[in-house]
Design a protein around this motif. Sequence first.
Motif, PDB file in Angstrom:
ATOM      1  N   GLU A 103      12.617 -35.293  24.628  1.00 15.58           N
ATOM      2  CA  GLU A 103      12.787 -36.610  24.022  1.00 15.58           C
ATOM      3  C   GLU A 103      11.695 -37.582  24.461  1.00 15.58           C
ATOM      4  O   GLU A 103      11.648 -38.720  23.998  1.00 15.58           O
ATOM      5  CB  GLU A 103      14.161 -37.181  24.391  1.00 15.58           C
ATOM      6  CG  GLU A 103      15.325 -36.389  23.818  1.00 15.58           C
ATOM      7  CD  GLU A 103      16.672 -36.966  24.216  1.00 15.58           C
ATOM      8  OE1 GLU A 103      16.687 -38.057  24.817  1.00 15.58           O
ATOM      9  OE2 GLU A 103      17.701 -36.331  23.937  1.00 15.58           O
ATOM     10  N   LEU A 104      10.817 -37.148  25.360  1.00 11.80           N
ATOM     11  CA  LEU A 104       9.804 -38.043  25.914  1.00 11.80           C
ATOM     12  C   LEU A 104       8.473 -37.972  25.176  1.00 11.80           C
ATOM     13  O   LEU A 104       7.526 -38.664  25.535  1.00 11.80           O
ATOM     14  CB  LEU A 104       9.590 -37.720  27.397  1.00 11.80           C
ATOM     15  CG  LEU A 104      10.835 -37.880  28.274  1.00 11.80           C
ATOM     16  CD1 LEU A 104      10.538 -37.447  29.698  1.00 11.80           C
ATOM     17  CD2 LEU A 104      11.334 -39.317  28.245  1.00 11.80           C
ATOM     18  N   GLY A 105       8.393 -37.127  24.170  1.00 17.12           N
ATOM     19  CA  GLY A 105       7.189 -37.053  23.342  1.00 17.12           C
ATOM     20  C   GLY A 105       7.588 -37.034  21.886  1.00 17.12           C
ATOM     21  O   GLY A 105       8.665 -36.543  21.534  1.00 17.12           O
ATOM     22  N   GLY A 106       6.735 -37.575  21.036  1.00 13.33           N
ATOM     23  CA  GLY A 106       7.093 -37.653  19.623  1.00 13.33           C
ATOM     24  C   GLY A 106       5.924 -37.377  18.709  1.00 13.33           C
ATOM     25  O   GLY A 106       4.794 -37.162  19.157  1.00 13.33           O
ATOM     26  N   ALA A 107       6.204 -37.382  17.414  1.00 18.13           N
ATOM     27  CA  ALA A 107       5.165 -37.108  16.421  1.00 18.13           C
ATOM     28  C   ALA A 107       5.533 -37.762  15.099  1.00 18.13           C
ATOM     29  O   ALA A 107       6.703 -38.055  14.832  1.00 18.13           O
ATOM     30  CB  ALA A 107       5.005 -35.600  16.224  1.00 18.13           C
ATOM     31  N   HIS A 108       4.509 -37.994  14.290  1.00 17.10           N
ATOM     32  CA  HIS A 108       4.692 -38.450  12.910  1.00 17.10           C
ATOM     33  C   HIS A 108       4.476 -37.251  11.992  1.00 17.10           C
ATOM     34  O   HIS A 108       3.443 -36.582  12.077  1.00 17.10           O
ATOM     35  CB  HIS A 108       3.689 -39.546  12.558  1.00 17.10           C
ATOM     36  CG  HIS A 108       3.962 -40.855  13.229  1.00 17.10           C
ATOM     37  ND1 HIS A 108       3.552 -41.132  14.524  1.00 17.10           N
ATOM     38  CD2 HIS A 108       4.612 -41.970  12.795  1.00 17.10           C
ATOM     39  CE1 HIS A 108       3.928 -42.359  14.848  1.00 17.10           C
ATOM     40  NE2 HIS A 108       4.566 -42.888  13.819  1.00 17.10           N
ATOM     41  N   LEU A 109       5.436 -36.991  11.123  1.00 21.41           N
ATOM     42  CA  LEU A 109       5.356 -35.861  10.198  1.00 21.41           C
ATOM     43  C   LEU A 109       5.461 -36.373   8.766  1.00 21.41           C
ATOM     44  O   LEU A 109       6.376 -37.127   8.441  1.00 21.41           O
ATOM     45  CB  LEU A 109       6.495 -34.872  10.468  1.00 21.41           C
ATOM     46  CG  LEU A 109       6.613 -33.688   9.494  1.00 21.41           C
ATOM     47  CD1 LEU A 109       5.459 -32.708   9.715  1.00 21.41           C
ATOM     48  CD2 LEU A 109       7.953 -32.983   9.658  1.00 21.41           C
ATOM     49  N   ALA A 110       4.534 -35.965   7.924  1.00 20.97           N
ATOM     50  CA  ALA A 110       4.607 -36.270   6.493  1.00 20.97           C
ATOM     51  C   ALA A 110       5.009 -35.008   5.747  1.00 20.97           C
ATOM     52  O   ALA A 110       4.479 -33.927   6.012  1.00 20.97           O
ATOM     53  CB  ALA A 110       3.267 -36.776   5.982  1.00 20.97           C
ATOM     54  N   ALA A 111       5.964 -35.145   4.837  1.00 15.60           N
ATOM     55  CA  ALA A 111       6.393 -34.023   3.997  1.00 15.60           C
ATOM     56  C   ALA A 111       6.264 -34.476   2.549  1.00 15.60           C
ATOM     57  O   ALA A 111       7.053 -35.297   2.078  1.00 15.60           O
ATOM     58  CB  ALA A 111       7.828 -33.619   4.323  1.00 15.60           C
TER      59      ALA A 111
END
Length: 539
Positions: A103-111
């Motif tokens: 939960e301490l890292g994230g990302a932006h994902l486009a679909a």
Amino acid sequence: MESFTEKERGILSQFCTNTDRDCFALINLPEAVKGALFSRYSRSSKSLRRVLLDEFILNPEAGFAEIVGEMKNRGESQLVATKKAEEFYDRVLVGYGDDSVAELGGAHLAAENISIVLTKIMQDARIGISPLEKSTRYVYFDQKVDGRYRYLQEERIMQSKYADEYIRACDLLFDTYAQLIPQMAKIEEEKFPREAEVSERAYASTIRAKVCDILRGILPASTLTNAGFFGNGRAFEYLLTKMHASPLSEPRAIAKEAQGELSKVIPSFVKRADSKYGKEMQEYIARTRDMSRDIALCHPSLTQAWEDGYHVSLVESDANAEDKIIAAILFSHLHADLEQVKALVARMPREERERLLNAYIGERKNRRQKPGRAFEAADYTFCVTGNFGMYRDLHRHRMLTQERQLLTTKHGFDMPPELKEAGFDKQVMEAVQNADVLYTRMAESMPHEAQYAVPLGCRMRWYIKMNLRECYHFCELRSMRQGHIDYRRVAQDMHTLLAKTHPSLVSGMKFVDYGTYELERLEAEKKIDKKLEQLKQKK
């Protein structure tokens, strides 16, 4: 406050927004390194910046300079950096719980170019992921690519005997939608001519939104759209796991693609989604779903959908909601056991109860000033029968439980009054009935795939369970004048039911808008004009 040498400050300033204050943010670090850093931080007596210096930057075994050096570059070098960061993450986190660390890292994902059906499956992930979607309220969906409308030609459907009929049904829906755009735009412009004080930009945007609102129900659920998601690694892992377990081919295919792309930026956080353990979880999800369905289908009298109009019902509410909430209000101010507080509430005079509730709700100046957490002590469950377009708007709320039934054409179609007034209702119903014929033929053998043929204006059922605090947020936000008339009605009806059930608790819900507006977006567009003008003046 810890002090650093001039050399240390020079190093840290590349990765921290300041080196001399207690609050700071991290910059220029891979997500995996941030996750590993916070994990070490939780089990160290050192400050975060000291951990970063001693155990990451100045630790030769960490390979930190190589990782961050690659990060400054583009393209392949950045992918190399991510791979090295993943290896580093795995070394550092031996002995740490993967779930919480993810939960301490994230990302932006486009679909992109995914169906509206799939957007709902992906947006079912409520916690840890924030979605955005191309809106049918503001964007026309009449474009063609290579001579074809943009809807999903789902793999299993296209391999079935329904393929040609599916193409014809979707094409007819899109043809009807596209043909009516200029006609309805002209009608709305004639009905609501631009006033002198309204800018051309605001007027054009308002008319477009009005036409989109009128026509969006014609679009099939197979319509292709774009969606964006920001989330933490743990949330993405669970989302991918559920998508891998879907009975539909589209979510499974997109899960594979999404996992491949997320593995380039947060690989350590999503690798379990399709690992040995992930596959076991997928099997568990699919098995429990299918076994539950088989038992439910043993009740055939309730498995068939029938024509049913829009309605909202309050199915469950706490009979002692007021006692629960008053006890919760008092609890944080006392030093007594909760049972003792509840006993106090049971003998509390009516006048004192009302005084306490009024004090807790306070003088709310706008809808964002919501009562505190004590209002989470009471729950309410609503069942809604309404169109799929309406559901899509309300589905985005996170702090509640929503569960829907499969899409169907059998509950009927919500015909916008503007289409009736303009005489286009017969043309629209021809396309909708054509989709209904296809759905009926497909539903028995392909119930999940049949959903792709369902127009957004067809009614469906779902339930919503939420606490009173969320009810305040939901009813006041979704009844605002710029909202779509369909979901505004849901929010208004929920408020009416709540007020009848627990008037003293709902008395503070004073920003529910029951007004009727012809051009719902106009005032919002005027506000945008004011903001644009303010930005010009700042230049």
